[in-house]
Design a protein around this motif. Structure first.
Motif, mmCIF file in Angstrom:
data_model
loop_
_atom_site.group_PDB
_atom_site.id
_atom_site.type_symbol
_atom_site.label_atom_id
_atom_site.label_comp_id
_atom_site.label_asym_id
_atom_site.label_seq_id
_atom_site.Cartn_x
_atom_site.Cartn_y
_atom_site.Cartn_z
ATOM 1 N N ALA A 13 0.765 -1.211 -0.003
ATOM 2 C CA ALA A 13 0.028 0.117 -0.113
ATOM 3 C C ALA A 13 0.805 1.268 -0.154
ATOM 4 O O ALA A 13 0.360 2.290 -0.538
ATOM 5 C CB ALA A 13 -0.881 0.058 1.141
ATOM 6 N N PHE A 14 2.312 1.412 0.614
ATOM 7 C CA PHE A 14 2.975 2.469 0.610
ATOM 8 C C PHE A 14 3.937 2.504 -0.232
ATOM 9 O O PHE A 14 4.981 3.374 -0.283
ATOM 10 C CB PHE A 14 3.628 2.478 1.915
ATOM 11 N N ASP A 15 4.077 1.445 -1.261
ATOM 12 C CA ASP A 15 4.898 1.270 -2.258
ATOM 13 C C ASP A 15 4.835 2.278 -3.468
ATOM 14 O O ASP A 15 3.706 2.150 -4.265
ATOM 15 C CB ASP A 15 5.084 0.097 -2.807
ATOM 16 N N GLU A 61 3.132 15.963 -5.076
ATOM 17 C CA GLU A 61 3.432 15.974 -4.019
ATOM 18 C C GLU A 61 2.890 14.967 -3.095
ATOM 19 O O GLU A 61 1.671 15.048 -2.618
ATOM 20 C CB GLU A 61 3.098 17.424 -3.243
ATOM 21 N N TRP A 62 3.834 13.931 -2.548
ATOM 22 C CA TRP A 62 3.407 12.761 -1.760
ATOM 23 C C TRP A 62 3.096 13.335 -0.316
ATOM 24 O O TRP A 62 4.053 14.221 0.300
ATOM 25 C CB TRP A 62 4.404 11.767 -1.853
ATOM 26 N N LYS A 63 2.137 12.892 0.360
ATOM 27 C CA LYS A 63 1.798 13.099 1.861
ATOM 28 C C LYS A 63 2.457 11.950 2.413
ATOM 29 O O LYS A 63 2.458 10.831 2.321
ATOM 30 C CB LYS A 63 0.414 13.005 2.058
ATOM 31 N N TYR A 64 3.599 12.207 3.292
ATOM 32 C CA TYR A 64 4.402 10.969 4.112
ATOM 33 C C TYR A 64 3.875 10.147 4.584
ATOM 34 O O TYR A 64 3.900 8.780 4.712
ATOM 35 C CB TYR A 64 5.365 11.776 4.795
ATOM 36 N N CYS A 65 2.453 10.412 5.566
ATOM 37 C CA CYS A 65 1.851 9.487 6.553
ATOM 38 C C CYS A 65 0.666 8.754 5.541
ATOM 39 O O CYS A 65 0.130 7.884 6.269
ATOM 40 C CB CYS A 65 1.250 10.127 7.527
ATOM 41 N N ALA A 66 0.404 9.008 4.304
ATOM 42 C CA ALA A 66 -0.528 8.457 3.813
ATOM 43 C C ALA A 66 -0.045 7.260 2.563
ATOM 44 O O ALA A 66 0.914 7.442 2.098
ATOM 45 C CB ALA A 66 -1.389 9.400 3.028
ATOM 46 N N ASP A 67 -1.066 6.342 2.410
ATOM 47 C CA ASP A 67 -0.639 5.270 1.558
ATOM 48 C C ASP A 67 -0.691 5.821 0.164
ATOM 49 O O ASP A 67 -1.297 6.840 0.060
ATOM 50 C CB ASP A 67 -1.368 4.036 1.652
ATOM 51 N N VAL A 68 -0.241 4.829 -0.931
ATOM 52 C CA VAL A 68 -0.401 5.632 -2.306
ATOM 53 C C VAL A 68 -1.969 5.791 -2.555
ATOM 54 O O VAL A 68 -2.005 6.599 -3.201
ATOM 55 C CB VAL A 68 0.362 4.561 -3.211
ATOM 56 N N ARG A 89 -6.539 -1.263 4.555
ATOM 57 C CA ARG A 89 -5.126 -1.361 3.746
ATOM 58 C C ARG A 89 -5.385 -2.531 3.053
ATOM 59 O O ARG A 89 -4.384 -2.922 2.184
ATOM 60 C CB ARG A 89 -4.269 -1.226 4.978
ATOM 61 N N TYR A 90 -6.019 -3.910 3.648
ATOM 62 C CA TYR A 90 -5.778 -5.094 2.937
ATOM 63 C C TYR A 90 -6.423 -4.893 1.588
ATOM 64 O O TYR A 90 -6.157 -5.573 0.538
ATOM 65 C CB TYR A 90 -6.643 -6.081 3.652
#
Length: 461
Positions: free
Chosen positions: A52-54, A103-110, A134-135
């Motif tokens: 999810a965060f890749d 601009e990516w938000k650091y704490c959020a998934d893709v 997330r699953y």
């Protein structure tokens, strides 16, 4: 041979299980479904979070959003105009990511990053587009990734099959130097046809995986009404089977193909990306490098991350091993297919090792098929006419109207097109009619135009 008969000798696919074509399945995938996103939490939590965060997987998040937008529109929640605006914004976001402007938000998934960016551009967006589990995000990404790469690899496999058929036409009846005394000793029988069949099995498996994924929009396919045993297949296990096919079956078939051709035929250097690279150097780089080691360990790592229950698993399975087994291995296989295509297309014949057998006269066969297609006859029907003549060992003018109707030939044109064709195929003295007919079937199945064959390869006969 009717047009339907063309496919009788080819490997069975799983389409009989679903009763649907790929396009039908894709249309169903766009239909509204209240249970579109699975609530299956069986993924390893660390693996789901890693996926999810890749950020490298952003394309598959966008593909998932586009698919869900189509469902929302088809369900009547938004108009076609709103759908187009959302898709246009998604494409704009994709462009920003590719150019480094996003601009990516650091704490959020893709997924959350992209959906929130969409909301910033459009204001309110359909609530059904939002996924917080997330699953579910992990499943969406893996599903879209599988669909994308199955399409790409099946397309590549077909390109390799076409290259093999054209190679067989070019070499005609050259004999395999290592089996001159054996039956079926031509390169067509000993090298080309076996590899065509293996590749077709691989493509059939991939199409089956695609069918499973499209048909299991709720996460699990219940096949108990179609199989005698109690059997169900989840998307997670389908993803694992796709990975196994890539890392074992397809990879090993490609290695066998490359090695067999390398030991049978003199290969010239190939030039990927403009550089002259010796065949053996590139093959060694792909097949013996670090990326091909510890396949079983990585397969078990993926099974653990997908939680599909394969018995005792090593405690040291790593998430990166599982991701490699999926993402990097697919890229290796695609590189191997491209290498195989280049090798087949750039082969030179070593006449010291192989000898010319009696010719099959493909120039006559393909020339007549080309004549028919140039007169407006469908490609499949033209090949069916040629195949029927070879099978019956008769001239085109001797085919009956009933036989012609069976292969969808326009009987009202038979007099004009066939009556004067009384000596097209000589006296059928060729001893390899069976091999010739098999190759005709492959030309038909792969949609290789007789015109292309006639123009590019008749000079070799």
């Amino acid at each position: 041979m009717s047009v339907a008969d063309v496919y009788k000798e080819f490997p069975e696919t799983m389409w009989s299980v679903f009763g649907d074509s790929v396009e039908t399945l894709r249309n169903k995938d766009r239909e509204p479904n209240q249970n579109r996103w699975s609530t299956d939490a069986d993924f390893d939590s660390g693996f789901a979070e890693s996926i999810a965060f890749d950020k490298n997987l952003y394309k598959y998040v966008i593909l998932g959003c586009k698919t869900n937008v189509d469902k929302i529109m088809n369900g009547g929640a938004i108009s076609a105009c709103d759908r187009d605006k959302i898709v246009h914004c998604l494409e704009s976001i994709e462009g920003d990511i590719e150019t480094g402007k996003f601009e990516w938000k650091y704490c959020a998934d893709v997924y959350t990053n992209i959906v929130e960016a969409l909301a910033d551009k459009l204001g309110d967006i359909p609530k059904d587009l939002v996924i917080t589990n997330r699953y579910d995000i992990c499943l969406v990404i893996l599903e879209m990734w599988c669909k994308s790469y199955i399409d790409q690899i099946t397309t590549q496999i077909k390109q390799l099959q076409v290259a093999l058929v054209l190679f067989a036409l070019r070499i005609d009846c050259l004999v395999h130097h290592r089996c001159r005394q054996r039956p079926n000793n031509t390169l067509l029988e000993s090298l080309v046809l076996p590899n065509l069949k293996k590749l077709e099995h691989d493509a059939s498996d991939l199409r089956a995986f695609l069918g499973f994924i499209y048909s299991s929009s709720d996460g699990v396919i219940d096949l108990r009404n179609r199989f005698p045993e109690d059997f169900s297949l989840s998307k997670r296990s389908t993803i694992a089977e796709f990975a196994r096919s890539i890392n074992y079956c397809i990879h090993d078939h490609l290695v066998q193909l490359l090695n067999k051709f390398a030991t049978s035929i003199k290969l010239i250097s190939i030039r990927p990306h403009g550089e002259v690279v010796e065949y053996w150097d590139m093959l060694q780089k792909i097949t013996i490098g670090e990326q091909m080691r510890e396949r079983e360990h990585r397969h078990l790592a993926l099974s653990k991350c997908l939680n599909i229950g394969v018995g005792e698993l090593p405690k040291d399975c790593e998430i990166q091993d599982a991701k490699y087994h999926l993402f990097s291995s697919v890229k290796v296989v695609m590189e191997m297919i491209n290498l195989s295509i280049q090798c087949v297309e750039n082969m030179s014949i070593d006449l010291k090792k192989i000898q010319i057998h009696h010719p099959r006269r493909y120039d006559v066969v393909m020339g007549f098929a080309h004549f028919l297609t140039s007169k407006g006859i469908a490609l499949e029907t033209a090949y069916a006419v040629v195949h029927l003549c070879l099978e019956k060992r008769c001239q085109p003018s001797k085919l009956t109207l009933e036989e012609l109707a069976h292969i969808d030939f326009p009987c009202e044109r038979a007099h004009v097109l066939l009556d004067d064709k009384e000596s097209v195929f000589g006296k059928f003295t060729c001893q390899d009619l069976d091999s010739c007919m098999k190759l005709i079937k492959w030309c038909c199945k792969l949609g290789i135009s007789p015109e292309t064959i006639f123009e590019r390869y008749i000079i070799y006969f």
